[in-house]
Scaffold this motif. Structure first.
Motif, PDB file in Angstrom:
ATOM      1  N   GLN A  59       0.835  -1.193   0.000  1.00 45.37           N
ATOM      2  CA  GLN A  59       0.000   0.000   0.000  1.00 45.37           C
ATOM      3  C   GLN A  59       0.873   1.248   0.000  1.00 45.37           C
ATOM      4  OE1 GLN A  59      -3.640  -0.696  -0.019  1.00 45.37           O
ATOM      5  NE2 GLN A  59      -2.488  -2.529  -0.604  1.00 45.37           N
ATOM      6  N   SER A  63       2.407  -0.379   4.284  1.00 47.25           N
ATOM      7  CA  SER A  63       1.807  -1.609   4.809  1.00 47.25           C
ATOM      8  C   SER A  63       1.459  -2.534   3.632  1.00 47.25           C
ATOM      9  CB  SER A  63       0.547  -1.295   5.625  1.00 47.25           C
ATOM     10  OG  SER A  63      -0.476  -0.793   4.780  1.00 47.25           O
ATOM     11  N   TYR A  64       1.064  -3.747   3.950  1.00 45.94           N
ATOM     12  CA  TYR A  64       0.689  -4.708   2.919  1.00 45.94           C
ATOM     13  C   TYR A  64      -0.735  -5.186   3.154  1.00 45.94           C
ATOM     14  CZ  TYR A  64       5.464  -5.233   1.217  1.00 45.94           C
ATOM     15  OH  TYR A  64       6.695  -5.004   0.664  1.00 45.94           O
ATOM     16  N   LYS A  65      -1.516  -5.216   2.096  1.00 46.13           N
ATOM     17  CA  LYS A  65      -2.839  -5.832   2.128  1.00 46.13           C
ATOM     18  C   LYS A  65      -2.624  -7.300   1.765  1.00 46.13           C
ATOM     19  CE  LYS A  65      -7.319  -5.641  -0.196  1.00 46.13           C
ATOM     20  NZ  LYS A  65      -8.076  -4.914  -1.254  1.00 46.13           N
ATOM     21  N   TRP A  93       0.676  -7.277  12.816  1.00 41.37           N
ATOM     22  CA  TRP A  93      -0.566  -7.499  12.081  1.00 41.37           C
ATOM     23  C   TRP A  93      -1.672  -6.658  12.686  1.00 41.37           C
ATOM     24  CZ3 TRP A  93      -0.841 -10.692   7.858  1.00 41.37           C
ATOM     25  CH2 TRP A  93       0.243 -11.539   7.639  1.00 41.37           C
ATOM     26  N   SER A  94      -2.535  -6.161  11.837  1.00 40.63           N
ATOM     27  CA  SER A  94      -3.732  -5.473  12.273  1.00 40.63           C
ATOM     28  C   SER A  94      -4.847  -6.514  12.244  1.00 40.63           C
ATOM     29  CB  SER A  94      -4.026  -4.345  11.283  1.00 40.63           C
ATOM     30  OG  SER A  94      -4.602  -3.276  11.897  1.00 40.63           O
ATOM     31  N   THR A 122      -9.086 -10.837   4.750  1.00 42.90           N
ATOM     32  CA  THR A 122      -8.139  -9.797   4.361  1.00 42.90           C
ATOM     33  C   THR A 122      -7.496  -9.217   5.620  1.00 42.90           C
ATOM     34  OG1 THR A 122      -9.478  -9.255   2.427  1.00 42.90           O
ATOM     35  CG2 THR A 122      -7.877  -7.605   3.135  1.00 42.90           C
ATOM     36  N   THR A 124      -4.056  -6.667   7.261  1.00 40.32           N
ATOM     37  CA  THR A 124      -3.039  -5.649   7.009  1.00 40.32           C
ATOM     38  C   THR A 124      -1.808  -6.034   7.818  1.00 40.32           C
ATOM     39  OG1 THR A 124      -4.699  -3.934   6.683  1.00 40.32           O
ATOM     40  CG2 THR A 124      -2.457  -3.203   7.195  1.00 40.32           C
ATOM     41  N   TRP A 125      -0.667  -6.122   7.127  1.00 40.50           N
ATOM     42  CA  TRP A 125       0.606  -6.374   7.797  1.00 40.50           C
ATOM     43  C   TRP A 125       1.422  -5.089   7.720  1.00 40.50           C
ATOM     44  CZ3 TRP A 125       5.721  -6.457   5.857  1.00 40.50           C
ATOM     45  CH2 TRP A 125       6.673  -6.839   6.811  1.00 40.50           C
ATOM     46  N   ILE A 126       1.983  -4.675   8.865  1.00 40.13           N
ATOM     47  CA  ILE A 126       2.702  -3.410   8.960  1.00 40.13           C
ATOM     48  C   ILE A 126       4.168  -3.690   9.278  1.00 40.13           C
ATOM     49  CG2 ILE A 126       2.813  -1.181  10.151  1.00 40.13           C
ATOM     50  CD1 ILE A 126      -0.240  -2.057  10.989  1.00 40.13           C
TER      51      ILE A 126
END
Length: 157
Positions: A59, A63-65, A93-94, A122, A124-126
């Motif tokens: 993103q 971060s990564y979706k 991780w979110s 789905t 989100t990895w930060i």
């Protein structure tokens, strides 16, 4: 105190049934060591085709979706994922509706909250500030049932 045999048998059958269907509240902490579900009698990487797939998209905020999915009529009930560089866990991780964080000794991972059938989740990895430039690999497992689960890997650029 007459005949307790049937009552004891019913209790044992209930306990056995509950244990056969795995970890309904997510992977146990002992699964952190190898990112396998920890099903003692289960078969890892079964001969069945893996219905699960991972996709990852960076993103604009870094971060990564991450999407874990299975094409219907396939489904999964559980999962355990972590982003690693070598043996080191990276980032955080979110958590989302169907997932919860699992604090592993080497870092953060994410697992399922329940054993409901799922076709897509789905996340989100930060990445941490120091993770830039490191080779990163998304690793883990996708679980259909106690005896059927697959290894997952996906490189992150």
């Amino acid at each position: 105190m007459k005949n307790l045999g049937p009552l004891i048998l019913a209790i044992l059958a209930t306990l056995l049934f509950a244990s056969v269907y795995g970890s309904p509240n997510g992977a146990p902490p002992k699964a952190c060591s190898d990112l396998k579900p920890g099903h003692e009698e289960g078969k890892y990487e079964t001969k069945l085709a893996n219905p699960c797939s991972l996709s990852a998209e960076e993103q604009s905020d870094g971060s990564y979706k991450i999407i874990l999915s299975a094409s219907p009529p396939n489904y999964f009930r559980g999962f355990l994922l972590a982003v690693k560089s070598g043996s080191k866990y990276l980032g955080t991780w979110s958590a989302v509706k169907d997932a919860k964080n699992l604090a592993c000794p080497k870092g953060d991972s994410i697992t399922h909250k329940d054993k409901n059938k799922k076709t897509s989740v789905t996340f989100t990895w930060i990445p941490a500030p120091g993770d830039a430039g490191k080779a990163k690999k998304l690793e883990g497992a996708c679980v259909k049932d106690f005896e059927t689960f697959w290894q997952l890997q996906h490189a992150l650029n």
